[in-house]
Design a protein around this motif. Structure first.
Motif, mmCIF file in Angstrom:
data_model
loop_
_atom_site.group_PDB
_atom_site.id
_atom_site.type_symbol
_atom_site.label_atom_id
_atom_site.label_comp_id
_atom_site.label_asym_id
_atom_site.label_seq_id
_atom_site.Cartn_x
_atom_site.Cartn_y
_atom_site.Cartn_z
ATOM 1 N N ARG A 238 0.863 -1.182 0.000
ATOM 2 C CA ARG A 238 0.000 0.000 0.000
ATOM 3 C C ARG A 238 0.898 1.230 0.000
ATOM 4 N NH1 ARG A 238 -1.503 4.141 3.237
ATOM 5 N NH2 ARG A 238 -3.693 4.832 3.185
ATOM 6 N N THR A 239 0.855 1.997 -1.064
ATOM 7 C CA THR A 239 1.618 3.235 -1.128
ATOM 8 C C THR A 239 0.759 4.382 -0.584
ATOM 9 O OG1 THR A 239 0.898 3.568 -3.408
ATOM 10 C CG2 THR A 239 3.041 2.507 -3.066
ATOM 11 N N PRO A 240 1.379 5.471 -0.123
ATOM 12 C CA PRO A 240 0.593 6.561 0.456
ATOM 13 C C PRO A 240 -0.244 7.297 -0.582
ATOM 14 C CG PRO A 240 2.915 6.700 1.103
ATOM 15 C CD PRO A 240 2.826 5.692 -0.009
ATOM 16 N N ALA A 241 -1.354 7.891 -0.107
ATOM 17 C CA ALA A 241 -2.064 8.869 -0.918
ATOM 18 C C ALA A 241 -1.226 10.145 -0.962
ATOM 19 C CB ALA A 241 -3.435 9.148 -0.309
ATOM 20 N N GLY A 242 -1.480 11.003 -1.894
ATOM 21 C CA GLY A 242 -0.725 12.245 -1.984
ATOM 22 C C GLY A 242 0.325 12.191 -3.080
ATOM 23 N N PRO A 243 0.937 13.335 -3.386
ATOM 24 C CA PRO A 243 1.870 13.435 -4.525
ATOM 25 C C PRO A 243 3.060 12.488 -4.414
ATOM 26 C CG PRO A 243 1.215 15.618 -3.784
ATOM 27 C CD PRO A 243 0.670 14.653 -2.781
ATOM 28 N N TRP A 244 3.693 12.404 -3.234
ATOM 29 C CA TRP A 244 4.871 11.532 -3.118
ATOM 30 C C TRP A 244 4.473 10.076 -3.322
ATOM 31 C CZ3 TRP A 244 6.440 7.570 0.271
ATOM 32 C CH2 TRP A 244 7.779 7.194 0.159
ATOM 33 N N GLY A 245 3.365 9.671 -2.717
ATOM 34 C CA GLY A 245 2.917 8.296 -2.865
ATOM 35 C C GLY A 245 2.561 7.953 -4.298
ATOM 36 N N ARG A 246 1.937 8.887 -5.017
ATOM 37 C CA ARG A 246 1.589 8.610 -6.424
ATOM 38 C C ARG A 246 2.836 8.475 -7.281
ATOM 39 N NH1 ARG A 246 -2.735 12.146 -5.070
ATOM 40 N NH2 ARG A 246 -1.609 13.989 -5.830
ATOM 41 N N ARG A 247 3.820 9.339 -7.040
ATOM 42 C CA ARG A 247 5.084 9.218 -7.795
ATOM 43 C C ARG A 247 5.766 7.884 -7.502
ATOM 44 N NH1 ARG A 247 5.737 14.600 -6.103
ATOM 45 N NH2 ARG A 247 7.266 13.955 -4.533
ATOM 46 N N LEU A 248 5.763 7.504 -6.217
ATOM 47 C CA LEU A 248 6.391 6.237 -5.844
ATOM 48 C C LEU A 248 5.660 5.063 -6.487
ATOM 49 C CD1 LEU A 248 8.473 4.688 -4.151
ATOM 50 C CD2 LEU A 248 6.819 4.699 -2.268
ATOM 51 N N HIS A 249 4.336 5.103 -6.505
ATOM 52 C CA HIS A 249 3.582 4.000 -7.107
ATOM 53 C C HIS A 249 3.921 3.870 -8.596
ATOM 54 C CE1 HIS A 249 0.186 1.474 -8.315
ATOM 55 N NE2 HIS A 249 0.015 1.186 -7.038
ATOM 56 N N ARG A 250 4.045 4.992 -9.286
ATOM 57 C CA ARG A 250 4.422 4.925 -10.712
ATOM 58 C C ARG A 250 5.818 4.325 -10.868
ATOM 59 N NH1 ARG A 250 1.899 10.095 -10.810
ATOM 60 N NH2 ARG A 250 3.927 11.137 -10.661
ATOM 61 N N GLU A 251 6.730 4.723 -10.000
ATOM 62 C CA GLU A 251 8.093 4.191 -10.083
ATOM 63 C C GLU A 251 8.112 2.694 -9.786
ATOM 64 O OE1 GLU A 251 12.374 4.500 -10.438
ATOM 65 O OE2 GLU A 251 10.694 5.764 -11.071
ATOM 66 N N LEU A 252 7.377 2.286 -8.754
ATOM 67 C CA LEU A 252 7.305 0.858 -8.421
ATOM 68 C C LEU A 252 6.699 0.058 -9.571
ATOM 69 C CD1 LEU A 252 6.000 0.812 -4.730
ATOM 70 C CD2 LEU A 252 8.229 0.033 -5.538
ATOM 71 N N THR A 253 5.656 0.589 -10.170
ATOM 72 C CA THR A 253 5.021 -0.109 -11.283
ATOM 73 C C THR A 253 5.993 -0.264 -12.445
ATOM 74 O OG1 THR A 253 2.881 0.781 -10.601
ATOM 75 C CG2 THR A 253 3.027 -0.109 -12.829
ATOM 76 N N GLY A 254 6.781 0.772 -12.697
ATOM 77 C CA GLY A 254 7.786 0.668 -13.755
ATOM 78 C C GLY A 254 8.831 -0.387 -13.452
ATOM 79 N N ILE A 255 9.304 -0.419 -12.207
ATOM 80 C CA ILE A 255 10.289 -1.438 -11.816
ATOM 81 C C ILE A 255 9.674 -2.830 -11.937
ATOM 82 C CG2 ILE A 255 11.622 -2.340 -9.860
ATOM 83 C CD1 ILE A 255 11.948 0.603 -8.942
ATOM 84 N N ALA A 256 8.444 -2.979 -11.437
ATOM 85 C CA ALA A 256 7.775 -4.279 -11.507
ATOM 86 C C ALA A 256 7.617 -4.746 -12.940
ATOM 87 C CB ALA A 256 6.408 -4.192 -10.826
ATOM 88 N N SER A 257 7.314 -3.811 -13.849
ATOM 89 C CA SER A 257 7.097 -4.196 -15.241
ATOM 90 C C SER A 257 8.347 -4.771 -15.876
ATOM 91 C CB SER A 257 6.607 -2.985 -16.043
ATOM 92 O OG SER A 257 7.657 -2.043 -16.261
ATOM 93 N N GLU A 258 9.513 -4.396 -15.366
ATOM 94 C CA GLU A 258 10.779 -4.881 -15.921
ATOM 95 C C GLU A 258 11.333 -6.095 -15.183
ATOM 96 O OE1 GLU A 258 11.604 -3.844 -18.633
ATOM 97 O OE2 GLU A 258 10.909 -1.789 -18.849
ATOM 98 N N ILE A 259 10.772 -6.414 -14.005
ATOM 99 C CA ILE A 259 11.333 -7.513 -13.214
ATOM 100 C C ILE A 259 10.382 -8.712 -13.137
ATOM 101 C CG2 ILE A 259 12.192 -8.208 -10.933
ATOM 102 C CD1 ILE A 259 13.194 -5.387 -10.518
ATOM 103 N N TRP A 260 9.133 -8.502 -12.696
ATOM 104 C CA TRP A 260 8.247 -9.653 -12.551
ATOM 105 C C TRP A 260 6.972 -9.551 -13.387
ATOM 106 C CZ3 TRP A 260 9.027 -6.476 -8.094
ATOM 107 C CH2 TRP A 260 7.930 -5.727 -7.678
ATOM 108 N N SER A 261 6.769 -8.498 -14.124
ATOM 109 C CA SER A 261 5.622 -8.310 -15.025
ATOM 110 C C SER A 261 4.294 -8.184 -14.278
ATOM 111 C CB SER A 261 5.528 -9.422 -16.071
ATOM 112 O OG SER A 261 6.668 -9.435 -16.892
#
Length: 419
Positions: A238-261
């Motif tokens: 669960r990532t935080p609500a708010g600007p920092w959390g949304r940026r982190l979720h996008r970054e995590l999703t990008g990392i996930a897309s390249e590692i475990w799909s």
């Protein structure tokens, strides 16, 4: 050089000894040791045709279920804050990669945090835990460590907390969690709160750091411990609500897309079902919680009787005894370190444990991490009986294991024969 995870290595060593004919009492591996909960095999079978990749963060069904799961536990959450993974371990690694900076850890702490930081080339800043509980650093020592690390140019970026804790099996007091979060906020740290044991708190609930530092805290969890599904590899964050959390979720999703799909689609169906809290699942978790508490408490009694210092178990199925009071007696048996102690228990008594050095302590510490969850039986019938028993520690196979452990500890310290 990257070494084999200590917990996985001890499990493989135990299996090899058993294959060679040894009767090993396995206290070294944090597997929940229970059968698959009712209904989940049917859900998995029904989803077996779901062989497409699907969204990286998880299906809408699974993310909505996870969001609702958090909401029912008093934490407002939207599905856009959820990200699934094949276990919480890759999520933790992705978070360290995304957040950056030196990694601040309580000491002792779970074996993989420091190892993952090393894989990323990150410095680790260890901070001892308070006497009361593990999983969080001592607040006063944390403040000093952060100032020192910053002065040395280390740039602390993320603090990992484990509430409840592995390896100590304890739950940090709420006031200490609050103090640590205030320090983290002052120093601009992100907090990763590993809460995979939160459903297994023996009494009451665990104080989540997200309630103190909502905008900078990520919660990671999964179904490996509460539902004994370690081999099914279902983790979520669960990532935080708010600007920092949304940026982190996008970054995590990008990392996930390249590692475990994505998490395997059939496992997402399992997660969606289990995280809706059907009655048979909540009943199984309650029974597991009771079983873990009874057996861990019984093992705690054997450790105290052997002369060890040990925090009482408060969650999950771990204990972290300190045999310093027996140091001189152990020295006469050529045991001077935690590794010596764990090795002697395995080689002389076929009892597998892990030394405190696997969790970040110096090897001179005479500490062990003991997992009690593989004492429940070797067959599904025995494990179901343990789940149903009012006093599982009195069941013959569990009682004999407790007697064997007490005898081995006594023999190791006094030089006598195990009882």
């Amino acid at each position: 050089m990257t070494t084999h995870s200590a917990t996985l290595a001890i499990d493989e060593r135990v299996q090899a000894r058993r294959a060679a004919g040894h009767d090993v009492l396995h206290l070294g591996f944090g597997e929940a040791g229970l059968p698959v909960p009712p209904g989940l095999a049917d859900v998995l079978a029904a989803a077996h045709r779901r062989n497409g990749y699907g969204p990286v963060a998880g299906s809408a069904e699974a993310r909505e279920a996870a969001a609702g799961w958090f909401v029912r536990r008093g934490l407002p959450t939207g599905p856009e804050q959820i990200l699934f993974a094949p276990g919480s371990k890759p999520l933790l690694f992705a978070l360290l990669a995304a957040i950056g900076g030196a990694v601040v850890l309580p000491c002792p702490s779970w074996v993989s945090y420091a190892a993952q930081a090393a894989l990323l080339g990150r410095r680790v800043v260890p901070v001892p835990v308070p006497a009361e509980a593990g999983g969080i650093p001592d607040p006063g020592l944390l403040e000093r460590a952060l100032r020192r690390a910053s002065a040395e140019g280390a740039g602390p970026g993320v603090l990992i907390l484990t509430v409840p804790d592995n390896p100590t099996g304890t739950v940090a007091p709420a006031e200490q969690v609050e103090a640590v979060c205030a320090i983290a906020e002052h120093h601009g740290l992100a907090v990763v709160s590993d809460e995979i044991y939160a459903e297994l708190t023996h009494g009451g609930s665990a104080p989540s750091p997200v309630r103190q530092l909502a905008e900078r805290t990520v919660v990671t969890t999964g179904l490996s411990k509460s539902l004994a599904l370690g081999g099914w590899r279902i983790g979520f964050a669960r990532t935080p609500a708010g600007p920092w959390g949304r940026r982190l979720h996008r970054e995590l999703t990008g990392i996930a897309s390249e590692i475990w799909s994505s998490l395997a689609a059939p496992m997402q169906a399992v997660a969606a079902h289990a995280l809706n809290d059907p009655p048979e699942i909540t009943a199984r978790i309650a029974a597991s919680r009771r079983l873990h508490a009874r057996v861990a408490t019984a093992v705690h009694g054997r450790l105290l009787a052997a002369g060890a210092h040990c925090r009482p178990p408060r969650a999950g199925f771990y204990l972290y005894p300190d045999f310093t009071p027996a140091r001189e007696a152990l020295r006469t048996r050529s045991i001077a370190t935690g590794t010596d102690l764990a090795t002697a228990l395995l080689d002389r008594y076929d009892i597998a444990t892990l030394p405190g050095s696997a969790f970040g302590e110096p090897d001179t510490a005479l500490t062990l991490r003991i997992a009690t969850s593989l004492l429940y039986g070797t067959t599904p019938e025995q494990r179901h009986a343990a789940l149903a028993a009012d006093a599982p520690e009195t069941l013959p196979w569990i009682a004999s294991a407790l007697t064997r452990l007490g005898g081995a500890l006594g023999g190791l310290i006094t030089g006598g024969h195990p009882g």
